[in-house]
Structures are given as structure tokens and as C-alpha cells.
Design a protein around this motif. Structure first.
Motif, PDB file in Angstrom:
ATOM      1  N   ALA B  62      17.702 -47.289  44.472  1.00 12.71           N
ATOM      2  CA  ALA B  62      18.298 -47.426  45.807  1.00 12.71           C
ATOM      3  C   ALA B  62      17.373 -46.936  46.903  1.00 12.71           C
ATOM      4  N   ARG B  63      16.409 -46.081  46.580  1.00 16.96           N
ATOM      5  CA  ARG B  63      15.519 -45.529  47.594  1.00 16.96           C
ATOM      6  C   ARG B  63      14.487 -46.540  48.116  1.00 16.96           C
ATOM      7  N   PHE B  64      14.381 -47.697  47.447  1.00 12.32           N
ATOM      8  CA  PHE B  64      13.497 -48.764  47.920  1.00 12.32           C
ATOM      9  C   PHE B  64      14.299 -49.768  48.740  1.00 12.32           C
ATOM     10  N   SER B  65      13.727 -50.216  49.858  1.00 14.49           N
ATOM     11  CA  SER B  65      14.352 -51.280  50.642  1.00 14.49           C
ATOM     12  C   SER B  65      13.286 -52.173  51.241  1.00 14.49           C
ATOM     13  N   GLY B  66      13.633 -53.455  51.431  1.00 13.18           N
ATOM     14  CA  GLY B  66      12.716 -54.413  52.004  1.00 13.18           C
ATOM     15  C   GLY B  66      13.239 -54.932  53.336  1.00 13.18           C
ATOM     16  N   SER B  67      12.307 -55.291  54.228  1.00 13.60           N
ATOM     17  CA  SER B  67      12.691 -55.791  55.544  1.00 13.60           C
ATOM     18  C   SER B  67      11.526 -56.541  56.170  1.00 13.60           C
ATOM     19  N   LEU B  68      11.778 -57.075  57.355  1.00 11.50           N
ATOM     20  CA  LEU B  68      10.719 -57.610  58.206  1.00 11.50           C
ATOM     21  C   LEU B  68      10.557 -56.650  59.371  1.00 11.50           C
ATOM     22  N   LEU B  69       9.306 -56.322  59.672  1.00 14.97           N
ATOM     23  CA  LEU B  69       9.046 -55.296  60.682  1.00 14.97           C
ATOM     24  C   LEU B  69       7.788 -55.648  61.451  1.00 14.97           C
ATOM     25  N   GLY B  70       7.932 -55.932  62.736  1.00 16.57           N
ATOM     26  CA  GLY B  70       6.761 -56.180  63.567  1.00 16.57           C
ATOM     27  C   GLY B  70       5.896 -57.331  63.079  1.00 16.57           C
ATOM     28  N   GLY B  71       6.507 -58.404  62.596  1.00 19.23           N
ATOM     29  CA  GLY B  71       5.754 -59.563  62.154  1.00 19.23           C
ATOM     30  C   GLY B  71       5.200 -59.447  60.746  1.00 19.23           C
ATOM     31  N   LYS B  72       5.629 -58.418  60.046  1.00 14.41           N
ATOM     32  CA  LYS B  72       5.182 -58.230  58.664  1.00 14.41           C
ATOM     33  C   LYS B  72       6.390 -57.995  57.758  1.00 14.41           C
ATOM     34  N   ALA B  73       6.187 -58.212  56.478  1.00 12.98           N
ATOM     35  CA  ALA B  73       7.164 -57.768  55.494  1.00 12.98           C
ATOM     36  C   ALA B  73       6.923 -56.282  55.263  1.00 12.98           C
ATOM     37  N   ALA B  74       7.977 -55.558  55.004  1.00  7.65           N
ATOM     38  CA  ALA B  74       7.855 -54.113  54.829  1.00  7.65           C
ATOM     39  C   ALA B  74       8.655 -53.646  53.623  1.00  7.65           C
ATOM     40  N   LEU B  75       8.078 -52.679  52.923  1.00  7.92           N
ATOM     41  CA  LEU B  75       8.757 -52.018  51.817  1.00  7.92           C
ATOM     42  C   LEU B  75       8.854 -50.538  52.196  1.00  7.92           C
ATOM     43  N   THR B  76      10.071 -50.044  52.323  1.00  4.22           N
ATOM     44  CA  THR B  76      10.280 -48.655  52.693  1.00  4.22           C
ATOM     45  C   THR B  76      10.803 -47.867  51.505  1.00  4.22           C
ATOM     46  N   LEU B  77      10.168 -46.747  51.270  1.00  9.24           N
ATOM     47  CA  LEU B  77      10.572 -45.838  50.210  1.00  9.24           C
ATOM     48  C   LEU B  77      11.091 -44.570  50.885  1.00  9.24           C
ATOM     49  N   SER B  78      12.357 -44.287  50.685  1.00  6.65           N
ATOM     50  CA  SER B  78      12.990 -43.125  51.312  1.00  6.65           C
ATOM     51  C   SER B  78      13.356 -42.110  50.237  1.00  6.65           C
ATOM     52  N   GLY B  79      12.750 -40.942  50.307  1.00  9.90           N
ATOM     53  CA  GLY B  79      12.980 -39.933  49.281  1.00  9.90           C
ATOM     54  C   GLY B  79      12.079 -40.155  48.089  1.00  9.90           C
ATOM     55  N   ALA B  80      10.770 -40.170  48.327  1.00 11.34           N
ATOM     56  CA  ALA B  80       9.807 -40.488  47.279  1.00 11.34           C
ATOM     57  C   ALA B  80       9.905 -39.521  46.105  1.00 11.34           C
ATOM     58  N   GLN B  81       9.760 -40.092  44.917  1.00 14.45           N
ATOM     59  CA  GLN B  81       9.755 -39.320  43.684  1.00 14.45           C
ATOM     60  C   GLN B  81       8.376 -39.425  43.027  1.00 14.45           C
ATOM     61  N   PRO B  82       8.009 -38.443  42.215  1.00 14.64           N
ATOM     62  CA  PRO B  82       6.697 -38.522  41.552  1.00 14.64           C
ATOM     63  C   PRO B  82       6.506 -39.814  40.765  1.00 14.64           C
ATOM     64  N   GLU B  83       7.572 -40.327  40.187  1.00 11.09           N
ATOM     65  CA  GLU B  83       7.461 -41.550  39.379  1.00 11.09           C
ATOM     66  C   GLU B  83       7.255 -42.804  40.229  1.00 11.09           C
ATOM     67  N   ASP B  84       7.289 -42.679  41.556  1.00  8.28           N
ATOM     68  CA  ASP B  84       7.036 -43.820  42.425  1.00  8.28           C
ATOM     69  C   ASP B  84       5.539 -44.023  42.674  1.00  8.28           C
ATOM     70  N   GLU B  85       4.729 -43.097  42.191  1.00  9.03           N
ATOM     71  CA  GLU B  85       3.279 -43.263  42.338  1.00  9.03           C
ATOM     72  C   GLU B  85       2.843 -44.466  41.517  1.00  9.03           C
ATOM     73  N   ALA B  86       2.253 -45.447  42.192  1.00  7.39           N
ATOM     74  CA  ALA B  86       1.938 -46.735  41.554  1.00  7.39           C
ATOM     75  C   ALA B  86       1.190 -47.608  42.548  1.00  7.39           C
ATOM     76  N   ASP B  87       0.769 -48.768  42.059  1.00  2.81           N
ATOM     77  CA  ASP B  87       0.241 -49.815  42.932  1.00  2.81           C
ATOM     78  C   ASP B  87       1.391 -50.734  43.308  1.00  2.81           C
TER      79      ASP B  87
END
Lengths: 113, 109
Positions: B62-87
Motif C-alpha cells: 500500500a505504501r507504493f502509489s502511481g500518478s502523473l506529475l508535472g508531465g511525467k509518470a511518478a511512483l511515490t513510496l511513502s514510509g520506505a522500508q529496507p526491503e524497498d531498496e531495489a532498481d
């Protein structure tokens, strides 16, 4: 379990051919547009090819156009990628991918003399 | 073919918020580009986490969300966890042809 299983990779000499297969289980691909994606060692993802549900729309990346051919057999629940004229730079893990999911686990293609 | 642009690397603190973006050299990214976001951890196959701009899969935290922002696609991570470290890679659709961005290496530190 819903999954795609990629197979057919291996070692091939430059100029050679390989045919990759992707078998679906737990769902039917007939309702999904499908893609092939590759990732060279240590590099990012590269989209390779797209085929829609009834094979009427097929697209390729410029890097493989004229050498690779994508096809599907909905009756056999499978996707294929015929790769001819292979080059060293085609070395990569190849993934099949359904829209919007799942992806296969990948199969390694190594082009080397 | 169009070039899809992403930040090469970003760092976020544990519990923090970070936004990754995905642009296109052809102009503004819209919902018509059907943006996808993928997460890839070392030695693993990529896994899609967002499709068609903002839709989540059953496995998407649930902490990941997608949107359009300023002419770009955006992926927002709210409340980052160590296991979110990735490409993280975005994928855009251009009338059948698709293109990945170069990826963002996200460090949680």
C-alpha cells in the motif's frame, strides 16, 4: 498457480538461431497481450516485442526488427520468439511478459564464439 | 524511438517518502502511455507493481502509489522500508511500441 515459464535459451554462435518458448499455466494467454523483454548482464530492461491477443498487431524494437519473429499459439497457451542472425549484443536474459502480469522467470541467451 | 528518462539514483531514509519520475523525450507523459512501474531486486526477475498509471496489483504494498506529475509518470513510496531498496523501471507505451526507462537505483539509508 498463475505463472509463465520461459525456456529455450542457451549458447549459440554469432549468426545462429534460437527459438524461445513461454508456457502459461493457471491462466489462459488468449485474453492477454504479450511481450518479450530482455536484460543484458548488468544492464537495464529492454523491451523487445509485442503481440496482441489475436496476433493482428505485432511490434518490434528497432534493435531486433528483421531478425526476430514473435508468435503465439493460444490453443497451446504459449508464446514464442524465433531469433535469427543472433549477435553478441543479443546476449541477455529473455523474459516473456503478459499484460498486465505475470512475467516469466527468464531464460538466458548467450551469443558467443 | 522515444527515450524514456528516469533518475539514475535516489536515496530515502527509512520511513521517509520519495518520488521517482518517468519522462519522455516526445513530450508530456499521459495516461495514454499506460505507464507501468517494475521493481527488481538483485538476482531476481522484475516484478510489476503499478500498471496503467496508478493501478496496483494484489501484491503491491500500500505504501507504493502511481500518478502523473508535472508531465511525467511518478511512483511515490511513502514510509520506505529496507526491503524497498531495489532498481525501479518505468515502461511507456507508444502506439504498440514500448520503451523502458534506464532505471532508478533506490537506496534506503
Amino acid at each position: 498457480e498463475v505463472q509463465l515459464v520461459d525456456s529455450g535459451g542457451g549458447l549459440v554462435q554469432p549468426g545462429g538461431s534460437l527459438r524461445l518458448s513461454c508456457a502459461a499455466s493457471g491462466f489462459t494467454i488468449s485474453g492477454h497481450n504479450m511481450n518479450w523483454v530482455r536484460q543484458a548482464p548488468g544492464k537495464g530492461l529492454e523491451w523487445v516485442s509485442y503481440i496482441n491477443t489475436d496476433s493482428t498487431i505485432i511490434k518490434y524494437a528497432d534493435s531486433v526488427k528483421g531478425r526476430f519473429t514473435v508468435s503465439r499459439d493460444n490453443a497451446k497457451n504459449s508464446l514464442f520468439l524465433q531469433m535469427n542472425g543472433l549477435r553478441v549484443e543479443d546476449t541477455a536474459v529473455y523474459y516473456c511478459a503478459a499484460d498486465p502480469a505475470p512475467w516469466g522467470q527468464g531464460t538466458l541467451v548467450t551469443v558467443s564464439s | 524511438q522515444a527515450v524514456v528518462t528516469q533518475e539514475p539514483s535516489l536515496t530515502v531514509s527509512p520511513g521517509g517518502t520519495v518520488t521517482l519520475t518517468c519522462g519522455s523525450t516526445t513530450g508530456a507523459v499521459t495516461s495514454g502511455h499506460y505507464p507501468y512501474w517494475f521493481q527488481q531486486k538483485p538476482g531476481q526477475a522484475p516484478r510489476a507493481i503499478i500498471y496503467n498509471t496508478s493501478n496496483k496489483y494484489s501484491w503491491t504494498p500500500a505504501r507504493f502509489s502511481g500518478s502523473l506529475l508535472g508531465g511525467k509518470a511518478a511512483l511515490t513510496l511513502s514510509g520506505a522500508q529496507p526491503e524497498d531498496e531495489a532498481d525501479y523501471y518505468c515502461l511507456l507505451y507508444y502506439s504498440g511500441v514500448r520503451a523502458f526507462g534506464g532505471g532508478t537505483k533506490l537506496t534506503v539509508l
